[in-house]
Design a protein around this motif. Sequence first.
Motif, PDB file in Angstrom:
ATOM      1  N   VAL A  12      80.871 -57.978  48.059  1.00 30.86           N
ATOM      2  CA  VAL A  12      80.076 -59.071  48.615  1.00 30.86           C
ATOM      3  C   VAL A  12      78.617 -58.734  48.377  1.00 30.86           C
ATOM      4  CG1 VAL A  12      79.503 -60.394  50.679  1.00 30.86           C
ATOM      5  CG2 VAL A  12      81.816 -59.512  50.393  1.00 30.86           C
ATOM      6  N   THR A  13      77.882 -59.684  47.859  1.00 32.32           N
ATOM      7  CA  THR A  13      76.463 -59.478  47.646  1.00 32.32           C
ATOM      8  C   THR A  13      75.707 -60.726  48.096  1.00 32.32           C
ATOM      9  OG1 THR A  13      74.791 -58.737  46.063  1.00 32.32           O
ATOM     10  CG2 THR A  13      76.353 -60.379  45.286  1.00 32.32           C
ATOM     11  N   GLN A  14      74.409 -60.577  48.194  1.00 29.14           N
ATOM     12  CA  GLN A  14      73.576 -61.712  48.576  1.00 29.14           C
ATOM     13  C   GLN A  14      72.998 -62.362  47.333  1.00 29.14           C
ATOM     14  OE1 GLN A  14      70.781 -59.913  51.287  1.00 29.14           O
ATOM     15  NE2 GLN A  14      72.027 -60.448  53.065  1.00 29.14           N
ATOM     16  N   PHE A  15      72.716 -63.613  47.468  1.00 26.02           N
ATOM     17  CA  PHE A  15      72.087 -64.367  46.387  1.00 26.02           C
ATOM     18  C   PHE A  15      70.860 -63.599  45.884  1.00 26.02           C
ATOM     19  CE2 PHE A  15      71.329 -68.398  44.267  1.00 26.02           C
ATOM     20  CZ  PHE A  15      69.963 -68.350  44.013  1.00 26.02           C
ATOM     21  N   GLY A  16      70.829 -63.315  44.587  1.00 22.76           N
ATOM     22  CA  GLY A  16      69.683 -62.651  43.994  1.00 22.76           C
ATOM     23  C   GLY A  16      69.662 -61.139  44.110  1.00 22.76           C
ATOM     24  N   LYS A  17      70.601 -60.544  44.821  1.00 26.10           N
ATOM     25  CA  LYS A  17      70.607 -59.088  44.983  1.00 26.10           C
ATOM     26  C   LYS A  17      71.458 -58.445  43.888  1.00 26.10           C
ATOM     27  CE  LYS A  17      71.440 -55.438  48.350  1.00 26.10           C
ATOM     28  NZ  LYS A  17      71.889 -55.094  49.704  1.00 26.10           N
ATOM     29  N   PRO A  18      70.882 -57.548  43.108  1.00 26.68           N
ATOM     30  CA  PRO A  18      71.633 -56.950  41.990  1.00 26.68           C
ATOM     31  C   PRO A  18      72.913 -56.266  42.459  1.00 26.68           C
ATOM     32  CG  PRO A  18      69.309 -56.376  41.852  1.00 26.68           C
ATOM     33  CD  PRO A  18      69.505 -57.043  43.176  1.00 26.68           C
ATOM     34  N   VAL A  19      73.914 -56.344  41.606  1.00 29.84           N
ATOM     35  CA  VAL A  19      75.201 -55.727  41.933  1.00 29.84           C
ATOM     36  C   VAL A  19      75.784 -55.113  40.666  1.00 29.84           C
ATOM     37  CG1 VAL A  19      76.533 -57.862  41.543  1.00 29.84           C
ATOM     38  CG2 VAL A  19      77.387 -56.125  43.133  1.00 29.84           C
ATOM     39  N   THR A  20      76.501 -54.010  40.848  1.00 34.26           N
ATOM     40  CA  THR A  20      77.158 -53.327  39.726  1.00 34.26           C
ATOM     41  C   THR A  20      78.640 -53.188  40.017  1.00 34.26           C
ATOM     42  OG1 THR A  20      75.187 -52.090  39.073  1.00 34.26           O
ATOM     43  CG2 THR A  20      77.315 -51.182  38.409  1.00 34.26           C
ATOM     44  N   LEU A  21      79.437 -53.575  39.040  1.00 34.25           N
ATOM     45  CA  LEU A  21      80.882 -53.411  39.125  1.00 34.25           C
ATOM     46  C   LEU A  21      81.292 -52.305  38.150  1.00 34.25           C
ATOM     47  CD1 LEU A  21      81.974 -57.168  39.129  1.00 34.25           C
ATOM     48  CD2 LEU A  21      81.154 -55.755  41.030  1.00 34.25           C
ATOM     49  N   SER A  22      82.279 -51.517  38.570  1.00 33.86           N
ATOM     50  CA  SER A  22      82.676 -50.352  37.778  1.00 33.86           C
ATOM     51  C   SER A  22      84.087 -50.480  37.236  1.00 33.86           C
ATOM     52  CB  SER A  22      82.603 -49.086  38.642  1.00 33.86           C
ATOM     53  OG  SER A  22      81.304 -48.902  39.128  1.00 33.86           O
ATOM     54  N   CYS A  23      84.289 -49.866  36.097  1.00 33.01           N
ATOM     55  CA  CYS A  23      85.607 -49.841  35.466  1.00 33.01           C
ATOM     56  C   CYS A  23      85.793 -48.488  34.794  1.00 33.01           C
ATOM     57  CB  CYS A  23      85.710 -50.954  34.436  1.00 33.01           C
ATOM     58  SG  CYS A  23      87.275 -50.974  33.520  1.00 33.01           S
ATOM     59  N   SER A  24      86.978 -47.944  34.906  1.00 31.76           N
ATOM     60  CA  SER A  24      87.298 -46.726  34.168  1.00 31.76           C
ATOM     61  C   SER A  24      88.714 -46.852  33.598  1.00 31.76           C
ATOM     62  CB  SER A  24      87.187 -45.491  35.066  1.00 31.76           C
ATOM     63  OG  SER A  24      88.115 -45.561  36.120  1.00 31.76           O
ATOM     64  N   GLN A  25      88.967 -46.119  32.543  1.00 27.75           N
ATOM     65  CA  GLN A  25      90.289 -46.168  31.903  1.00 27.75           C
ATOM     66  C   GLN A  25      90.755 -44.748  31.571  1.00 27.75           C
ATOM     67  OE1 GLN A  25      90.808 -46.451  27.931  1.00 27.75           O
ATOM     68  NE2 GLN A  25      88.681 -46.507  27.279  1.00 27.75           N
ATOM     69  N   THR A  26      92.052 -44.575  31.708  1.00 25.27           N
ATOM     70  CA  THR A  26      92.651 -43.278  31.397  1.00 25.27           C
ATOM     71  C   THR A  26      93.364 -43.302  30.049  1.00 25.27           C
ATOM     72  OG1 THR A  26      94.677 -43.874  32.565  1.00 25.27           O
ATOM     73  CG2 THR A  26      92.962 -42.760  33.848  1.00 25.27           C
ATOM     74  N   LEU A  27      93.206 -44.400  29.313  1.00 24.55           N
ATOM     75  CA  LEU A  27      93.938 -44.605  28.067  1.00 24.55           C
ATOM     76  C   LEU A  27      93.221 -44.015  26.859  1.00 24.55           C
ATOM     77  CD1 LEU A  27      94.703 -48.321  28.908  1.00 24.55           C
ATOM     78  CD2 LEU A  27      96.410 -46.514  28.798  1.00 24.55           C
ATOM     79  N   ASN A  28      91.949 -43.684  27.018  1.00 18.31           N
ATOM     80  CA  ASN A  28      91.122 -43.195  25.913  1.00 18.31           C
ATOM     81  C   ASN A  28      91.022 -44.220  24.776  1.00 18.31           C
ATOM     82  OD1 ASN A  28      89.434 -41.069  25.068  1.00 18.31           O
ATOM     83  ND2 ASN A  28      90.964 -40.380  23.605  1.00 18.31           N
ATOM     84  N   HIS A  29      91.020 -45.495  25.150  1.00 13.38           N
ATOM     85  CA  HIS A  29      90.940 -46.553  24.142  1.00 13.38           C
ATOM     86  C   HIS A  29      89.505 -46.814  23.739  1.00 13.38           C
ATOM     87  CE1 HIS A  29      95.085 -47.169  24.169  1.00 13.38           C
ATOM     88  NE2 HIS A  29      95.192 -48.113  25.074  1.00 13.38           N
ATOM     89  N   ASN A  30      89.342 -47.221  22.483  1.00 18.95           N
ATOM     90  CA  ASN A  30      87.995 -47.447  21.949  1.00 18.95           C
ATOM     91  C   ASN A  30      87.338 -48.702  22.500  1.00 18.95           C
ATOM     92  OD1 ASN A  30      89.643 -46.246  19.278  1.00 18.95           O
ATOM     93  ND2 ASN A  30      87.656 -45.338  19.701  1.00 18.95           N
ATOM     94  N   VAL A  31      88.152 -49.719  22.743  1.00 18.07           N
ATOM     95  CA  VAL A  31      87.591 -51.026  23.061  1.00 18.07           C
ATOM     96  C   VAL A  31      87.737 -51.293  24.552  1.00 18.07           C
ATOM     97  CG1 VAL A  31      87.520 -53.453  22.417  1.00 18.07           C
ATOM     98  CG2 VAL A  31      88.427 -51.777  20.801  1.00 18.07           C
ATOM     99  N   MET A  32      86.634 -51.736  25.150  1.00 19.05           N
ATOM    100  CA  MET A  32      86.662 -52.158  26.550  1.00 19.05           C
ATOM    101  C   MET A  32      86.003 -53.522  26.667  1.00 19.05           C
ATOM    102  SD  MET A  32      86.002 -48.694  28.770  1.00 19.05           S
ATOM    103  CE  MET A  32      86.587 -49.415  30.314  1.00 19.05           C
ATOM    104  N   TYR A  33      86.504 -54.302  27.622  1.00 22.30           N
ATOM    105  CA  TYR A  33      86.072 -55.692  27.777  1.00 22.30           C
ATOM    106  C   TYR A  33      85.700 -55.968  29.233  1.00 22.30           C
ATOM    107  CZ  TYR A  33      89.151 -56.344  23.646  1.00 22.30           C
ATOM    108  OH  TYR A  33      89.777 -56.256  22.432  1.00 22.30           O
TER     109      TYR A  33
END
Lengths: 110, 112
Positions: A12-33
């Motif tokens: 949950v964030t406020q209008f105009g407040k920067p936010v960061t979403l994180s992703c990690s993978q254990t597959l060692n794949h080259n391509v991430m989306y």
Amino acid sequence: DAMVIQNPRYQVTQFGKPVTLSCSQTLNHNVMYWYQQKSSQAPKLLFHYYDKDFNNEADTPDNFQSRRPNTSFCFLDIRSPGLGDAAMYLCAARGRDTQYFGPGTRLTVL
Amino acid sequence: GEDVEQSLFLSVREGDSSVINCTYTDSSSTYLYWYKQEPGAGLQLLTYIFSNMDMKQDQRLTVLLNKKDKHLSLRIADTQTGDSAIYFCAETPTTGGFKTIFGAGTRLFVKA
């Protein structure tokens, strides 16, 4: 075992407040989306990385940025979230044949 | 450009077979996929088929590919209430780099 992990699951964030979403993978794949998905529509591709090579979709707003510091991790930064950015954000990793998705982060903008 | 089309809704009775259909436009696609999405969850890869195959079977799931008609189908045998979800058809065109083109999704309702 989880292959693509997203944190947090709910943000949950406020209008105009920067936010960061994180992703990690254990597959060692080259391509991430990163995809944006609204109301059970088809996922909409925002951008993808092949290794460190960044590929932005033409219609992805400048408000959305991404970082991939290493093979395993990828971040989505929303610099100034608007109400229209409330959605499910899906991360995926691709190997030779298949693309695996994480569970998603549901972003709410107040 | 590339496009993937699916019907939006399908309703079946528990125990019956479900058939979800998909058409695509890019004849050069190498891989075609079926994903399942339950409410509030990510996309789960159910199965995929390489473009030089006609059929692939995996337990209750059967995928049929008709390259001539650019038609892909997913058959779920003995459909259960837990199969209720949205099913996305997707393709990876050879000319699209690493992009995957998704259909709009078919919402499957399973009636007990």
